[in-house]
Motif scaffolding. Structure first.
Motif, short mmCIF file in Angstrom:
data_model
loop_
_atom_site.label_atom_id
_atom_site.label_comp_id
_atom_site.label_asym_id
_atom_site.label_seq_id
_atom_site.Cartn_x
_atom_site.Cartn_y
_atom_site.Cartn_z
N MET A 1 0.82 -1.19 0.00
CA MET A 1 0.00 0.00 0.00
C MET A 1 0.87 1.26 0.00
O MET A 1 0.68 2.13 -0.82
CB MET A 1 -0.92 -0.05 1.22
CG MET A 1 -1.78 1.14 1.34
SD MET A 1 -3.33 0.84 0.53
CE MET A 1 -4.31 2.06 1.30
N VAL A 2 1.80 1.31 0.92
CA VAL A 2 2.68 2.47 1.00
C VAL A 2 3.61 2.51 -0.21
O VAL A 2 3.90 3.59 -0.73
CB VAL A 2 3.49 2.44 2.32
CG1 VAL A 2 4.50 3.56 2.38
CG2 VAL A 2 2.55 2.54 3.51
N LEU A 3 4.02 1.35 -0.68
CA LEU A 3 4.88 1.28 -1.86
C LEU A 3 4.16 1.85 -3.09
O LEU A 3 4.76 2.56 -3.90
CB LEU A 3 5.32 -0.15 -2.11
CG LEU A 3 6.29 -0.37 -3.26
CD1 LEU A 3 7.60 0.36 -2.98
CD2 LEU A 3 6.55 -1.83 -3.46
N GLY A 4 2.88 1.55 -3.22
CA GLY A 4 2.08 2.10 -4.31
C GLY A 4 1.98 3.62 -4.23
O GLY A 4 2.00 4.31 -5.25
N PHE A 5 1.85 4.14 -3.03
CA PHE A 5 1.78 5.59 -2.84
C PHE A 5 3.09 6.25 -3.28
O PHE A 5 3.08 7.27 -3.97
CB PHE A 5 1.49 5.91 -1.38
CG PHE A 5 1.47 7.37 -1.07
CD1 PHE A 5 0.44 8.18 -1.53
CD2 PHE A 5 2.48 7.96 -0.32
CE1 PHE A 5 0.42 9.54 -1.26
CE2 PHE A 5 2.47 9.30 -0.04
CZ PHE A 5 1.44 10.10 -0.51
N PHE A 6 4.22 5.66 -2.88
CA PHE A 6 5.50 6.22 -3.28
C PHE A 6 5.74 6.07 -4.78
O PHE A 6 6.37 6.93 -5.41
CB PHE A 6 6.64 5.59 -2.48
CG PHE A 6 6.71 6.09 -1.07
CD1 PHE A 6 6.82 7.43 -0.79
CD2 PHE A 6 6.64 5.20 -0.02
CE1 PHE A 6 6.87 7.90 0.52
CE2 PHE A 6 6.69 5.65 1.30
CZ PHE A 6 6.80 7.00 1.57
N ALA A 7 5.23 5.01 -5.37
CA ALA A 7 5.33 4.85 -6.83
C ALA A 7 4.52 5.93 -7.53
O ALA A 7 4.96 6.50 -8.53
CB ALA A 7 4.85 3.47 -7.23
N LEU A 8 3.34 6.24 -7.00
CA LEU A 8 2.51 7.30 -7.56
C LEU A 8 3.20 8.65 -7.48
O LEU A 8 3.17 9.44 -8.43
CB LEU A 8 1.15 7.34 -6.84
CG LEU A 8 0.09 8.25 -7.41
CD1 LEU A 8 -0.29 7.81 -8.82
CD2 LEU A 8 -1.12 8.27 -6.51
N ILE A 9 3.86 8.93 -6.38
CA ILE A 9 4.61 10.18 -6.23
C ILE A 9 5.77 10.21 -7.21
O ILE A 9 6.04 11.24 -7.82
CB ILE A 9 5.09 10.34 -4.78
CG1 ILE A 9 3.90 10.62 -3.87
CG2 ILE A 9 6.11 11.48 -4.66
CD1 ILE A 9 4.24 10.67 -2.40
N GLY A 10 6.47 9.10 -7.37
CA GLY A 10 7.59 9.04 -8.31
C GLY A 10 7.15 9.25 -9.75
O GLY A 10 7.79 9.97 -10.51
N ILE A 11 6.04 8.62 -10.12
CA ILE A 11 5.51 8.79 -11.48
C ILE A 11 5.07 10.23 -11.69
O ILE A 11 5.30 10.83 -12.74
CB ILE A 11 4.37 7.80 -11.74
CG1 ILE A 11 4.91 6.38 -11.77
CG2 ILE A 11 3.65 8.11 -13.04
CD1 ILE A 11 3.82 5.31 -11.78
N SER A 12 4.45 10.81 -10.66
CA SER A 12 4.01 12.20 -10.76
C SER A 12 5.19 13.15 -10.90
O SER A 12 5.12 14.14 -11.65
CB SER A 12 3.18 12.58 -9.53
OG SER A 12 2.71 13.89 -9.62
N ALA A 13 6.27 12.87 -10.22
CA ALA A 13 7.45 13.72 -10.33
C ALA A 13 8.09 13.59 -11.71
O ALA A 13 8.66 14.55 -12.22
CB ALA A 13 8.47 13.35 -9.25
#
Length: 78
Positions: A1-13
Motif C-alpha cells: 500500500m505504501v509502496l504504491g503511494f511512493f510509486a505514484l509520487i515518483g511517477i508524478s514527479a
C-alpha cells in the motif's frame, strides 16, 4: 500500500500531474474496478479532457514533471 503511494509520487514527479492522473485512472478502472479496455480508455480520455479544459478555462498551472519538457513540445495543441 505504501509502496504504491511512493510509486505514484515518483511517477508524478517524472511525468507531471495530468499524465499521472490519466495513467492512474486507467489503471484503477482496469485493475480495481475491472472495467473493459474501451471503458477505461474512454474514462481516462474524459479525465484528460476535463483537466486540460479546466486548465485552459481557469488559467491553472498544474505541477509539471521532469519529462514534460520532452513530451510537451511534441504536442503543440496543449
Amino acid at each position: 500500500m505504501v509502496l504504491g503511494f511512493f510509486a505514484l509520487i515518483g511517477i508524478s514527479a517524472a511525468l507531471g500531474f495530468v499524465c499521472t492522473a490519466v495513467i492512474f485512472c486507467f489503471g484503477f478502472q482496469m485493475f480495481v474496478a475491472r472495467k473493459s479496455l474501451g471503458f477505461a480508455a474512454l474514462f481516462s480520455l474524459g479525465v484528460a479532457v476535463f483537466l486540460l479544459g479546466m486548465q485552459h478555462t481557469m488559467n491553472l498551472h498544474y505541477p509539471t514533471g521532469l519529462l514534460d519538457d520532452v513530451l510537451l513540445p511534441m504536442m503543440p495543441f496543449l
